[in-house]
Design a protein around this motif. Structure first.
Motif, PDB file in Angstrom:
ATOM      1  N   ALA A  92      18.086  52.686  -0.210  1.00 50.78           N
ATOM      2  CA  ALA A  92      17.594  52.457   1.146  1.00 50.78           C
ATOM      3  C   ALA A  92      16.084  52.254   1.104  1.00 50.78           C
ATOM      4  O   ALA A  92      15.376  52.955   0.366  1.00 50.78           O
ATOM      5  N   PRO A  93      15.551  51.323   1.859  1.00 50.63           N
ATOM      6  CA  PRO A  93      14.102  51.164   1.900  1.00 50.63           C
ATOM      7  C   PRO A  93      13.458  52.325   2.648  1.00 50.63           C
ATOM      8  O   PRO A  93      14.100  52.998   3.447  1.00 50.63           O
ATOM      9  N   ASP A  94      12.194  52.539   2.396  1.00 47.40           N
ATOM     10  CA  ASP A  94      11.467  53.578   3.123  1.00 47.40           C
ATOM     11  C   ASP A  94      11.166  53.149   4.551  1.00 47.40           C
ATOM     12  O   ASP A  94      11.090  53.979   5.458  1.00 47.40           O
ATOM     13  N   VAL A  95      10.999  51.834   4.744  1.00 39.52           N
ATOM     14  CA  VAL A  95      10.609  51.342   6.060  1.00 39.52           C
ATOM     15  C   VAL A  95      11.096  49.906   6.229  1.00 39.52           C
ATOM     16  O   VAL A  95      11.239  49.159   5.260  1.00 39.52           O
ATOM     17  N   VAL A  96      11.373  49.572   7.472  1.00 39.66           N
ATOM     18  CA  VAL A  96      11.763  48.212   7.845  1.00 39.66           C
ATOM     19  C   VAL A  96      10.731  47.688   8.842  1.00 39.66           C
ATOM     20  O   VAL A  96      10.375  48.378   9.800  1.00 39.66           O
ATOM     21  N   PHE A  97      10.271  46.486   8.620  1.00 39.63           N
ATOM     22  CA  PHE A  97       9.341  45.826   9.538  1.00 39.63           C
ATOM     23  C   PHE A  97      10.093  44.694  10.244  1.00 39.63           C
ATOM     24  O   PHE A  97      10.656  43.816   9.576  1.00 39.63           O
ATOM     25  N   THR A  98      10.104  44.699  11.568  1.00 39.43           N
ATOM     26  CA  THR A  98      10.730  43.622  12.331  1.00 39.43           C
ATOM     27  C   THR A  98       9.891  43.328  13.566  1.00 39.43           C
ATOM     28  O   THR A  98       8.956  44.062  13.897  1.00 39.43           O
ATOM     29  N   SER A  99      10.284  42.259  14.244  1.00 40.28           N
ATOM     30  CA  SER A  99       9.718  41.923  15.554  1.00 40.28           C
ATOM     31  C   SER A  99      10.824  41.844  16.598  1.00 40.28           C
ATOM     32  O   SER A  99      10.645  41.222  17.643  1.00 40.28           O
ATOM     33  N   GLU A 100      11.967  42.468  16.306  1.00 41.12           N
ATOM     34  CA  GLU A 100      13.155  42.298  17.126  1.00 41.12           C
ATOM     35  C   GLU A 100      13.730  43.636  17.599  1.00 41.12           C
ATOM     36  O   GLU A 100      13.500  44.681  16.991  1.00 41.12           O
TER      37      GLU A 100
END
Length: 334
Positions: A92-100
Motif C-alpha cells: 500500500a502506498p503511504d499517500v495518494v495525491f488526487t484532484s478528484e
C-alpha cells in the motif's frame, strides 16, 4: 498535512491526455515524497494510445516512475482500484495525491493518507475533457509532447519555383508559429556540390525520414498550426520526377504521414532560376502530378493562385473556415 513528508506516493489516472494540471499534481507529489509512482490506466479504445500517454508523462516528469496498466480495471469501484494498486505496487502506498472526489475513499481502502491538490482547478484551469474538446483553447496548458500531437499540420507543396517556400515563411510569420523547411533542397545542394547527378530510391527514404523528424520536432514548438514546406507525400512526386518508377517503401511511408491540410501553389507565376532548379520544362506537368495525387488522398486541399499577399490572405481564410478563429491566436511566449 501541509508540510508532512512521505515515503511512497501514488498518482493514478487516465491522463487522457496528460496536461499541465497533471504535471502540477505529480510535481506536488514529488515535492513531498521520496518516491512517486504514476499509474496510467489505458484501454485500446482510448482516443490516444495509452503507451503514448505513458511516454509523454515520462518525458514531462522524469523524476516520477510511470507504470502503465492494462484494461482490466473497474473505473467506478474504488475498492477494486485499491486492491489492484496494492497488487501493482506490492504494497500500500503511504499517500495518494488526487484532484478528484474519489481520492479520499480510494486512499482509505488502502489505509493510505490522501492529499487533495487543486480540486477547483484554480492553479491550473485545465482538464483532459477540455483539451480533447478544444485543444486550441487549452494550448497554453500543454507541454511539447502534447503540442506535437495536437498541432494542425499545414503542408505547402507545388512544382519548382511556384512559391512554396515564400508562402511557408509568410504564413508562419503571420500566424506566429513554426515552419519546417524543405530538407530535400538541402540534400540536393550537397549532392550537386559533390558533382552527383544520379538519384537512388534509397536517398528519398533518407530525405523523408529526416523531413518527418524535423516536422515532429517543430510541431512541439508550434503555435497551434505547423507550416511544412513539403512532406513525404510530396516527395513521392519528386521520386517520380528523378527516378521515374514506383517505390513501394516510399509510398507506404508517405501514406502514413501526418497532414491536416494541403495548399498547392499555382504555376502561373514566372519561373526563377536559383542555381539548383532544373525543371522549368516540365513545371506545368509536375503541377498536374501534384493536383492528381492530392485528389486521391483524404486531407482537404486547396489551390492557391495570385500575388504573394493574395495567397496568404486565401490561406488564412481557409484555415479560419476549417478550424475557427482559435487556430490563429497570437503566440503568448509560453
Amino acid at each position: 498535512m501541509s508540510g508532512e513528508r512521505f515515503g511512497l506516493g501514488v498518482v493514478v489516472g487516465k491522463f487522457l491526455p496528460p496536461h499541465r494540471g497533471h504535471r502540477y499534481l505529480i510535481e506536488t507529489a514529488l515535492s513531498r515524497c521520496e518516491r512517486v509512482v504514476v499509474i496510467v490506466c489505458g484501454k485500446p479504445v482510448d482516443p490516444i494510445p495509452p503507451e503514448l500517454r505513458a511516454g509523454w508523462l515520462r518525458e514531462m516528469v522524469p523524476q516520477a516512475e510511470v507504470m502503465l496498466i492494462d484494461d482490466r480495471y473497474d473505473e467506478n469501484d474504488s475498492r477494486v482500484w485499491a486492491e489492484n494498486t496494492i497488487g501493482w505496487l506490492g504494497r500500500a502506498p503511504d499517500v495518494v495525491f488526487t484532484s478528484e472526489d474519489y481520492g479520499e475513499r480510494y486512499a482509505s481502502y488502502m489505509g493510505s493518507k490522501h492529499v487533495m491538490v487543486d480540486q477547483a482547478r484554480i492553479a491550473v484551469p485545465c482538464s483532459g475533457t477540455a483539451v480533447r474538446s478544444d485543444p486550441f483553447a487549452m494550448w497554453d496548458f500543454m507541454d511539447p509532447p502534447l503540442r506535437e500531437w495536437y498541432a494542425k499540420r499545414v503542408v505547402i507543396l507545388g512544382a519548382e519555383s511556384t512559391g512554396t517556400t515564400t508562402l511557408s515563411m509568410d504564413l508562419a510569420a503571420t500566424i506566429g508559429t513554426s515552419w519546417v523547411g524543405e530538407y530535400g533542397r538541402e540534400y540536393s545542394a550537397i549532392k550537386q556540390a559533390g558533382g552527383e547527378s544520379e538519384w537512388r530510391s534509397e536517398e528519398f527514404m533518407d530525405i523523408v525520414r529526416e523531413q518527418t523528424r524535423r516536422e515532429d520536432a517543430a510541431a512541439r514548438e508550434a503555435n497551434r498550426i505547423l507550416i511544412c514546406d513539403t512532406n513525404s507525400f510530396a516527395t513521392v512526386q519528386w521520386h517520380r520526377r528523378y527516378v521515374g518508377r514506383p517505390f513501394p517503401e516510399l509510398e507506404t511511408f508517405a501514406a502514413n504521414c501526418r497532414a491536416d491540410l494541403y495548399f498547392l501553389t499555382g504555376d502561373e507565376i514566372p519561373f526563377v532560376q536559383d542555381g539548383l532548379r532544373d525543371g522549368e520544362h516540365l513545371r506545368h506537368e509536375m503541377h498536374q502530378w501534384f493536383e492528381g495525387s492530392l485528389k486521391s488522398q483524404p486531407a482537404p486541399w486547396f489551390l492557391l493562385r495570385g500575388s504573394r499577399e493574395e495567397r496568404v490572405k486565401q490561406a488564412l481564410q481557409i484555415i479560419r473556415d476549417l478550424w475557427g478563429p482559435g487556430a490563429l491566436v497570437p503566440r503568448n511566449g509560453s
